[in-house]
Design a protein around this motif. Structure first.
Motif, PDB file in Angstrom:
ATOM      1  N   ALA A 273       0.824  -1.221   0.000  1.00 46.65           N
ATOM      2  CA  ALA A 273       0.000   0.000   0.000  1.00 46.65           C
ATOM      3  C   ALA A 273       0.849   1.258   0.000  1.00 46.65           C
ATOM      4  O   ALA A 273       0.511   2.243   0.659  1.00 46.65           O
ATOM      5  CB  ALA A 273      -0.963  -0.006   1.184  1.00 46.65           C
ATOM      6  N   GLY A 274       1.952   1.241  -0.751  1.00 46.01           N
ATOM      7  CA  GLY A 274       2.780   2.432  -0.870  1.00 46.01           C
ATOM      8  C   GLY A 274       3.384   2.895   0.433  1.00 46.01           C
ATOM      9  O   GLY A 274       3.619   4.095   0.621  1.00 46.01           O
ATOM     10  N   GLY A 275       3.641   1.966   1.347  1.00 42.58           N
ATOM     11  CA  GLY A 275       4.233   2.317   2.637  1.00 42.58           C
ATOM     12  C   GLY A 275       3.232   2.481   3.752  1.00 42.58           C
ATOM     13  O   GLY A 275       3.621   2.571   4.925  1.00 42.58           O
ATOM     14  N   ARG A 276       1.949   2.484   3.431  1.00 44.37           N
ATOM     15  CA  ARG A 276       0.938   2.757   4.449  1.00 44.37           C
ATOM     16  C   ARG A 276       0.831   1.639   5.477  1.00 44.37           C
ATOM     17  O   ARG A 276       0.526   1.895   6.646  1.00 44.37           O
ATOM     18  CB  ARG A 276      -0.429   3.009   3.795  1.00 44.37           C
ATOM     19  N   LEU A 277       1.083   0.396   5.054  1.00 42.83           N
ATOM     20  CA  LEU A 277       0.961  -0.714   5.998  1.00 42.83           C
ATOM     21  C   LEU A 277       1.980  -0.605   7.127  1.00 42.83           C
ATOM     22  O   LEU A 277       1.697  -0.978   8.266  1.00 42.83           O
ATOM     23  CB  LEU A 277       1.125  -2.051   5.268  1.00 42.83           C
ATOM     24  N   GLY A 278       3.148  -0.103   6.810  1.00 41.16           N
ATOM     25  CA  GLY A 278       4.154   0.086   7.851  1.00 41.16           C
ATOM     26  C   GLY A 278       3.719   1.101   8.885  1.00 41.16           C
ATOM     27  O   GLY A 278       3.903   0.899  10.093  1.00 41.16           O
TER      28      GLY A 278
ATOM     29  N   ALA B 209       6.958   7.325  -8.837  1.00 44.11           N
ATOM     30  CA  ALA B 209       5.663   6.726  -8.504  1.00 44.11           C
ATOM     31  C   ALA B 209       4.569   7.774  -8.596  1.00 44.11           C
ATOM     32  O   ALA B 209       4.800   8.960  -8.334  1.00 44.11           O
ATOM     33  CB  ALA B 209       5.685   6.131  -7.097  1.00 44.11           C
ATOM     34  N   ALA B 210       3.382   7.330  -8.937  1.00 41.77           N
ATOM     35  CA  ALA B 210       2.219   8.209  -8.894  1.00 41.77           C
ATOM     36  C   ALA B 210       1.932   8.564  -7.435  1.00 41.77           C
ATOM     37  O   ALA B 210       1.972   7.705  -6.558  1.00 41.77           O
ATOM     38  CB  ALA B 210       1.018   7.517  -9.516  1.00 41.77           C
ATOM     39  N   GLY B 211       1.650   9.824  -7.186  1.00 43.62           N
ATOM     40  CA  GLY B 211       1.362  10.257  -5.825  1.00 43.62           C
ATOM     41  C   GLY B 211       2.590  10.547  -4.995  1.00 43.62           C
ATOM     42  O   GLY B 211       2.478  10.857  -3.808  1.00 43.62           O
TER      43      GLY B 211
ATOM     44  N   LEU C 248       3.321  19.881 -18.840  1.00 42.63           N
ATOM     45  CA  LEU C 248       4.080  18.690 -18.481  1.00 42.63           C
ATOM     46  C   LEU C 248       3.124  17.542 -18.179  1.00 42.63           C
ATOM     47  O   LEU C 248       2.172  17.718 -17.414  1.00 42.63           O
ATOM     48  CB  LEU C 248       4.966  18.961 -17.255  1.00 42.63           C
ATOM     49  N   THR C 249       3.375  16.405 -18.770  1.00 40.64           N
ATOM     50  CA  THR C 249       2.535  15.224 -18.570  1.00 40.64           C
ATOM     51  C   THR C 249       3.284  14.234 -17.699  1.00 40.64           C
ATOM     52  O   THR C 249       4.399  13.802 -18.041  1.00 40.64           O
ATOM     53  CB  THR C 249       2.192  14.562 -19.921  1.00 40.64           C
ATOM     54  N   HIS C 250       2.685  13.875 -16.591  1.00 42.81           N
ATOM     55  CA  HIS C 250       3.338  12.968 -15.660  1.00 42.81           C
ATOM     56  C   HIS C 250       3.244  11.526 -16.121  1.00 42.81           C
ATOM     57  O   HIS C 250       2.172  11.044 -16.491  1.00 42.81           O
ATOM     58  CB  HIS C 250       2.702  13.100 -14.272  1.00 42.81           C
ATOM     59  N   VAL C 251       4.390  10.826 -16.078  1.00 46.29           N
ATOM     60  CA  VAL C 251       4.453   9.403 -16.406  1.00 46.29           C
ATOM     61  C   VAL C 251       5.005   8.675 -15.180  1.00 46.29           C
ATOM     62  O   VAL C 251       6.200   8.773 -14.884  1.00 46.29           O
ATOM     63  CB  VAL C 251       5.355   9.132 -17.630  1.00 46.29           C
ATOM     64  N   PRO C 252       4.160   7.966 -14.441  1.00 47.58           N
ATOM     65  CA  PRO C 252       4.645   7.297 -13.221  1.00 47.58           C
ATOM     66  C   PRO C 252       5.386   6.001 -13.540  1.00 47.58           C
ATOM     67  O   PRO C 252       5.014   5.265 -14.453  1.00 47.58           O
ATOM     68  CB  PRO C 252       3.359   7.004 -12.446  1.00 47.58           C
ATOM     69  N   TYR C 253       6.438   5.752 -12.781  1.00 49.39           N
ATOM     70  CA  TYR C 253       7.206   4.510 -12.900  1.00 49.39           C
ATOM     71  C   TYR C 253       7.158   3.766 -11.570  1.00 49.39           C
ATOM     72  O   TYR C 253       6.735   4.321 -10.555  1.00 49.39           O
ATOM     73  CB  TYR C 253       8.661   4.805 -13.274  1.00 49.39           C
ATOM     74  N   ARG C 254       7.630   2.541 -11.578  1.00 47.37           N
ATOM     75  CA  ARG C 254       7.735   1.760 -10.341  1.00 47.37           C
ATOM     76  C   ARG C 254       9.161   1.875  -9.807  1.00 47.37           C
ATOM     77  O   ARG C 254       9.953   0.934  -9.904  1.00 47.37           O
ATOM     78  CB  ARG C 254       7.349   0.307 -10.581  1.00 47.37           C
ATOM     79  N   GLY C 255       9.495   3.056  -9.318  1.00 52.88           N
ATOM     80  CA  GLY C 255      10.813   3.273  -8.764  1.00 52.88           C
ATOM     81  C   GLY C 255      11.680   4.170  -9.626  1.00 52.88           C
ATOM     82  O   GLY C 255      11.388   4.430 -10.801  1.00 52.88           O
ATOM     83  N   THR C 256      12.771   4.638  -9.023  1.00 55.30           N
ATOM     84  CA  THR C 256      13.693   5.545  -9.702  1.00 55.30           C
ATOM     85  C   THR C 256      14.479   4.854 -10.798  1.00 55.30           C
ATOM     86  O   THR C 256      14.637   5.396 -11.907  1.00 55.30           O
ATOM     87  CB  THR C 256      14.658   6.157  -8.673  1.00 55.30           C
ATOM     88  N   ALA C 257      14.990   3.657 -10.518  1.00 55.08           N
ATOM     89  CA  ALA C 257      15.884   2.977 -11.461  1.00 55.08           C
ATOM     90  C   ALA C 257      15.254   2.764 -12.840  1.00 55.08           C
ATOM     91  O   ALA C 257      15.895   3.085 -13.857  1.00 55.08           O
ATOM     92  CB  ALA C 257      16.364   1.657 -10.870  1.00 55.08           C
ATOM     93  N   PRO C 258      14.023   2.233 -12.949  1.00 51.62           N
ATOM     94  CA  PRO C 258      13.457   2.059 -14.295  1.00 51.62           C
ATOM     95  C   PRO C 258      13.202   3.373 -15.022  1.00 51.62           C
ATOM     96  O   PRO C 258      13.323   3.441 -16.244  1.00 51.62           O
ATOM     97  CB  PRO C 258      12.154   1.294 -14.042  1.00 51.62           C
ATOM     98  N   ALA C 259      12.867   4.433 -14.283  1.00 53.35           N
ATOM     99  CA  ALA C 259      12.673   5.733 -14.916  1.00 53.35           C
ATOM    100  C   ALA C 259      13.986   6.236 -15.513  1.00 53.35           C
ATOM    101  O   ALA C 259      14.026   6.742 -16.644  1.00 53.35           O
ATOM    102  CB  ALA C 259      12.129   6.734 -13.899  1.00 53.35           C
TER     103      ALA C 259
END
Length: 320
Positions: A66-71, A155-157, A175-186
């Motif tokens: 959950a994007g860190g929320r569970l912690g 990441a989105a958000g 500017l159009t936002h393109v979310p990725y799953r982490g910094t490395a793949p972006a």
């Protein structure tokens, strides 16, 4: 009826009792993201420094999801005895309230005890080395000529997502936002030419900047980094409104005795001054940062208020 003096003595005795329990018990440091990531690395750096000064054993527990929320929720539900603490990024506590509203099952100021920030880092607007722009003004001119410009965030958000929204508004760009799953793949897609610009934590692109394969056009910090003395900030380029840094902070559950929270804060401050922590943070291009608990509460409240209008203006709504 209990007199006021008796009640005060009883409360102090309870706090001292809780304080005495921690050195004899194992402590869990909860991180809401996977092992090996930057937040996990920071948590482990400080966990090493807390061993012996705060507790005999300090382990790091990765509660992902959950994007860190569970912690955060896990620490909220923990007993207020100082044996469970949280290392969390600012966005989980200052941006998420505006994203999830009533669906967010925690409030940093009522369900947690803010202890101190432990480190801070800026974001870098970055393009390939062969890009025509050499600074923020050049990027704005190039983007206006293009008409619409995609940019990637981890990441989105995330904070860089909304910082990108601010950049677009401040410079008058589409500017159009393109979310990725982490910094490395972006960053990999930036290197490969699939995306023209990224806005990510500086540590994800600093080595490429030094190697000359990527170019950082500006940093969101208020001052230049010692590790990148030739890279200007947005503020130096007449855009102080784009200054924004993300901190990682330490939290305990709500209702922890004040003496216990202060004991942890002092141990974290002492840890931040060690060579091991400073060198470990420097490898990530992070800087140590600590404060009093009262200052931390004020900062958290101010930043939560600051991001509200930005998130609302973006029109973004999370899927979950």
């Amino acid at each position: 009826m209990m007199t006021r003096r008796a009640a005060t003595l009883l409360a102090l005795g309870s706090a001292r009792g809780a304080l005495a329990q921690v050195p004899g018990r194992a402590v869990r440091t909860v991180v809401g993201f996977a092992a090996g990531g930057p937040q996990d690395i920071v948590a482990r750096l400080y966990a090493e420094r807390l061993r012996g000064s705060y507790a005999p054993q300090v382990i790091v527990e990765n509660r992902t999801g959950a994007g860190g929320r569970l912690g955060v929720e896990a620490v909220k539900a923990a007993p207020p005895d100082g044996t469970v603490l949280l290392i969390a990024a600012a966005s989980l506590l200052t941006i998420y309230p505006h994203l999830y509203g009533r669906n967010l099952r925690y409030d940093a100021l009522t369900d947690l005890t803010p202890v101190t920030p432990v480190c801070v880092y800026p974001f870098a607007l970055t393009v390939r080395a062969d890009h025509p722009a050499r600074d923020l003004a050049g990027f704005a001119a190039w983007s206006r000529e293009r008409g619409e410009t995609p940019f990637a965030s981890p990441a989105a958000g995330s904070m860089p997502h909304f910082l990108g929204v601010q950049i677009g508004r401040s410079l008058g760009l589409t500017l159009t936002h393109v979310p990725y799953r982490g910094t490395a793949p972006a960053v990999q897609d930036l290197l490969g030419g699939q995306i023209p610009a990224v806005l990510v934590p500086v540590g994800g692109v600093s080595s490429y900047q030094r190697a000359g394969t990527l170019r950082i056009l500006g940093l969101s910090s208020t001052a230049r980094l010692d590790s990148l003395p030739g890279v200007p900030t947005f503020a130096e380029q007449d855009h102080a409104d784009l200054s924004a840094e993300e901190w990682l902070g330490a939290f305990l559950p709500a209702h922890v005795p004040a003496e216990l929270a202060e004991e942890l804060r002092r141990a974290l401050v002492a840890g931040s001054e060690t060579q091991e922590v400073r060198e470990g943070l420097a490898r990530l291009d992070y800087r140590p940062l600590t404060s009093t608990s009262a200052e931390f509460v004020a900062r958290l409240r101010a930043e939560r208020d600051q991001w509200g209008p930005v998130v609302q203006a973006s029109g973004f709504r999370p899927e979950d």
